[in-house]
Design a protein around this motif. Structure first.
Motif, PDB file in Angstrom:
ATOM      1  N   ALA A 195       0.833  -1.206   0.000  1.00  0.00           N
ATOM      2  CA  ALA A 195       0.000   0.000   0.000  1.00  0.00           C
ATOM      3  C   ALA A 195       0.867   1.255   0.000  1.00  0.00           C
ATOM      4  O   ALA A 195       0.581   2.218  -0.714  1.00  0.00           O
ATOM      5  N   THR A 196       1.945   1.246   0.786  1.00  0.00           N
ATOM      6  CA  THR A 196       2.858   2.392   0.817  1.00  0.00           C
ATOM      7  C   THR A 196       3.471   2.603  -0.555  1.00  0.00           C
ATOM      8  O   THR A 196       3.531   3.734  -1.057  1.00  0.00           O
ATOM      9  N   ALA A 197       3.926   1.527  -1.185  1.00  0.00           N
ATOM     10  CA  ALA A 197       4.548   1.640  -2.505  1.00  0.00           C
ATOM     11  C   ALA A 197       3.545   2.155  -3.535  1.00  0.00           C
ATOM     12  O   ALA A 197       3.880   3.007  -4.368  1.00  0.00           O
ATOM     13  N   ALA A 198       2.324   1.664  -3.495  1.00  0.00           N
ATOM     14  CA  ALA A 198       1.305   2.108  -4.461  1.00  0.00           C
ATOM     15  C   ALA A 198       0.981   3.589  -4.273  1.00  0.00           C
ATOM     16  O   ALA A 198       0.857   4.341  -5.248  1.00  0.00           O
ATOM     17  N   ALA A 199       0.850   4.013  -3.023  1.00  0.00           N
ATOM     18  CA  ALA A 199       0.534   5.423  -2.750  1.00  0.00           C
ATOM     19  C   ALA A 199       1.713   6.319  -3.147  1.00  0.00           C
ATOM     20  O   ALA A 199       1.513   7.386  -3.735  1.00  0.00           O
ATOM     21  N   ALA A 200       2.931   5.884  -2.842  1.00  0.00           N
ATOM     22  CA  ALA A 200       4.106   6.673  -3.216  1.00  0.00           C
ATOM     23  C   ALA A 200       4.212   6.777  -4.739  1.00  0.00           C
ATOM     24  O   ALA A 200       4.527   7.847  -5.277  1.00  0.00           O
ATOM     25  N   GLN A 201       3.922   5.691  -5.433  1.00  0.00           N
ATOM     26  CA  GLN A 201       3.940   5.733  -6.895  1.00  0.00           C
ATOM     27  C   GLN A 201       2.892   6.708  -7.418  1.00  0.00           C
ATOM     28  O   GLN A 201       3.148   7.476  -8.344  1.00  0.00           O
ATOM     29  N   ARG A 202       1.699   6.703  -6.827  1.00  0.00           N
ATOM     30  CA  ARG A 202       0.653   7.624  -7.255  1.00  0.00           C
ATOM     31  C   ARG A 202       1.104   9.077  -7.071  1.00  0.00           C
ATOM     32  O   ARG A 202       0.905   9.913  -7.945  1.00  0.00           O
TER      33      ARG A 202
ATOM     34  N   ARG B 171      -8.403  15.727   2.619  1.00  0.00           N
ATOM     35  CA  ARG B 171      -9.439  14.765   3.014  1.00  0.00           C
ATOM     36  C   ARG B 171      -9.550  13.629   1.987  1.00  0.00           C
ATOM     37  O   ARG B 171      -9.754  12.472   2.355  1.00  0.00           O
ATOM     38  N   ALA B 172      -9.390  13.947   0.709  1.00  0.00           N
ATOM     39  CA  ALA B 172      -9.409  12.903  -0.326  1.00  0.00           C
ATOM     40  C   ALA B 172      -8.240  11.943  -0.128  1.00  0.00           C
ATOM     41  O   ALA B 172      -8.401  10.727  -0.241  1.00  0.00           O
ATOM     42  N   TRP B 173      -7.072  12.478   0.178  1.00  0.00           N
ATOM     43  CA  TRP B 173      -5.908  11.627   0.449  1.00  0.00           C
ATOM     44  C   TRP B 173      -6.185  10.727   1.652  1.00  0.00           C
ATOM     45  O   TRP B 173      -5.901   9.529   1.623  1.00  0.00           O
ATOM     46  N   ARG B 174      -6.744  11.285   2.693  1.00  0.00           N
ATOM     47  CA  ARG B 174      -6.983  10.511   3.916  1.00  0.00           C
ATOM     48  C   ARG B 174      -8.046   9.439   3.714  1.00  0.00           C
ATOM     49  O   ARG B 174      -8.055   8.444   4.428  1.00  0.00           O
ATOM     50  N   ARG B 175      -8.915   9.627   2.733  1.00  0.00           N
ATOM     51  CA  ARG B 175      -9.932   8.609   2.425  1.00  0.00           C
ATOM     52  C   ARG B 175      -9.327   7.389   1.739  1.00  0.00           C
ATOM     53  O   ARG B 175      -9.605   6.256   2.111  1.00  0.00           O
ATOM     54  N   ASP B 176      -8.526   7.635   0.693  1.00  0.00           N
ATOM     55  CA  ASP B 176      -8.087   6.474  -0.113  1.00  0.00           C
ATOM     56  C   ASP B 176      -6.693   6.612  -0.716  1.00  0.00           C
ATOM     57  O   ASP B 176      -6.332   5.835  -1.584  1.00  0.00           O
ATOM     58  N   CYS B 177      -5.925   7.581  -0.248  1.00  0.00           N
ATOM     59  CA  CYS B 177      -4.567   7.807  -0.759  1.00  0.00           C
ATOM     60  C   CYS B 177      -4.549   7.945  -2.276  1.00  0.00           C
ATOM     61  O   CYS B 177      -3.568   7.595  -2.936  1.00  0.00           O
ATOM     62  N   PHE B 178      -5.638   8.446  -2.840  1.00  0.00           N
ATOM     63  CA  PHE B 178      -5.806   8.675  -4.282  1.00  0.00           C
ATOM     64  C   PHE B 178      -5.763   7.381  -5.086  1.00  0.00           C
ATOM     65  O   PHE B 178      -5.509   7.418  -6.290  1.00  0.00           O
ATOM     66  N   LEU B 179      -6.022   6.241  -4.466  1.00  0.00           N
ATOM     67  CA  LEU B 179      -5.872   4.960  -5.157  1.00  0.00           C
ATOM     68  C   LEU B 179      -7.184   4.293  -5.551  1.00  0.00           C
ATOM     69  O   LEU B 179      -7.199   3.449  -6.437  1.00  0.00           O
ATOM     70  N   GLU B 180      -8.289   4.633  -4.927  1.00  0.00           N
ATOM     71  CA  GLU B 180      -9.515   3.862  -5.084  1.00  0.00           C
ATOM     72  C   GLU B 180     -10.421   4.286  -6.223  1.00  0.00           C
ATOM     73  O   GLU B 180     -11.398   3.625  -6.506  1.00  0.00           O
ATOM     74  N   ARG B 181     -10.122   5.381  -6.895  1.00  0.00           N
ATOM     75  CA  ARG B 181     -11.001   5.864  -7.953  1.00  0.00           C
ATOM     76  C   ARG B 181     -10.351   5.702  -9.314  1.00  0.00           C
ATOM     77  O   ARG B 181      -9.136   5.689  -9.417  1.00  0.00           O
ATOM     78  N   PRO B 182     -11.154   5.637 -10.365  1.00  0.00           N
ATOM     79  CA  PRO B 182     -10.580   5.580 -11.714  1.00  0.00           C
ATOM     80  C   PRO B 182      -9.770   6.844 -11.984  1.00  0.00           C
ATOM     81  O   PRO B 182     -10.029   7.891 -11.395  1.00  0.00           O
ATOM     82  N   PRO B 183      -8.781   6.774 -12.899  1.00  0.00           N
ATOM     83  CA  PRO B 183      -7.916   7.937 -13.145  1.00  0.00           C
ATOM     84  C   PRO B 183      -8.675   9.219 -13.453  1.00  0.00           C
ATOM     85  O   PRO B 183      -8.270  10.292 -13.018  1.00  0.00           O
ATOM     86  N   SER B 184      -9.784   9.143 -14.152  1.00  0.00           N
ATOM     87  CA  SER B 184     -10.516  10.362 -14.507  1.00  0.00           C
ATOM     88  C   SER B 184     -11.183  11.011 -13.300  1.00  0.00           C
ATOM     89  O   SER B 184     -11.578  12.168 -13.364  1.00  0.00           O
ATOM     90  N   GLU B 185     -11.325  10.270 -12.213  1.00  0.00           N
ATOM     91  CA  GLU B 185     -11.982  10.811 -11.025  1.00  0.00           C
ATOM     92  C   GLU B 185     -11.014  11.113  -9.894  1.00  0.00           C
ATOM     93  O   GLU B 185     -11.422  11.509  -8.822  1.00  0.00           O
ATOM     94  N   ARG B 186      -9.725  10.927 -10.128  1.00  0.00           N
ATOM     95  CA  ARG B 186      -8.750  11.190  -9.076  1.00  0.00           C
ATOM     96  C   ARG B 186      -8.537  12.686  -8.925  1.00  0.00           C
ATOM     97  O   ARG B 186      -8.752  13.447  -9.857  1.00  0.00           O
ATOM     98  N   PRO B 187      -8.065  13.112  -7.764  1.00  0.00           N
ATOM     99  CA  PRO B 187      -7.864  14.536  -7.509  1.00  0.00           C
ATOM    100  C   PRO B 187      -6.896  15.216  -8.476  1.00  0.00           C
ATOM    101  O   PRO B 187      -6.888  16.414  -8.592  1.00  0.00           O
TER     102      PRO B 187
END
Length: 155
Positions: A66-73, A127-143
């Protein structure tokens, strides 16, 4: 040492947000805005000064994958934010080990109303980061889509 322009901005900001004792914020401005911690550092420059703004997004997720995925994002988002100028950047605070968003803002022309708007945008992003670390939504819906269109670049 803060300049009259920076002190005026802080005075107006405190007036708008009903923060008391703006004088205490002239040299080290740490404020909580919409539940998110922000730090503003004033830099005096020949062009009228800059504000280095850091917003505390929160922790990296636990667990190696999870850390690696979030850092990559975050690195992917930094790629899109880089425009050859002093654009916003995601960082990891070495002391707190928390993710921050750093923004370099020119002081000339920055008004307290715009600073309040910007902090509100960044608080939403945190708040978006704290919800899902920008990982849970499709690319078009990411922050990222919102952040690149944000007035961060034009502040």
């Amino acid at each position: 040492m803060s300049t009259p322009a920076y002190r005026s901005l802080i005075d107006s900001f405190c007036s708008l947000t009903r923060l008391s004792n703006p004088h205490s914020l002239y040299e080290h401005t740490a404020v909580e805005f919409n539940g998110i911690d922000f730090t503003l550092l004033h830099q005096d420059t020949p062009s009228g000064g800059r504000i280095l703004l850091h917003g505390d997004l929160g922790n990296l997720p636990a667990g190696d994958l999870a850390t690696a995925a979030a850092a990559q994002r975050l690195l992917e988002m930094n790629f899109h934010l880089f425009d050859g100028h002093a654009g916003p950047v995601f960082t990891l605070n070495p002391q707190s080990r928390r993710v921050t968003l750093g923004v370099n803002l020119p002081l000339p022309g920055l008004h307290a109303e715009r600073l309040v708007e910007l902090l509100a945008e960044l608080a939403d992003l945190a708040r978006a980061w704290r919800r899902d670390c920008f990982l849970e939504r499709p690319p078009s819906e990411r922050p990222m889509a919102d952040l690149t269109r944000s007035a961060l670049r034009s502040s």
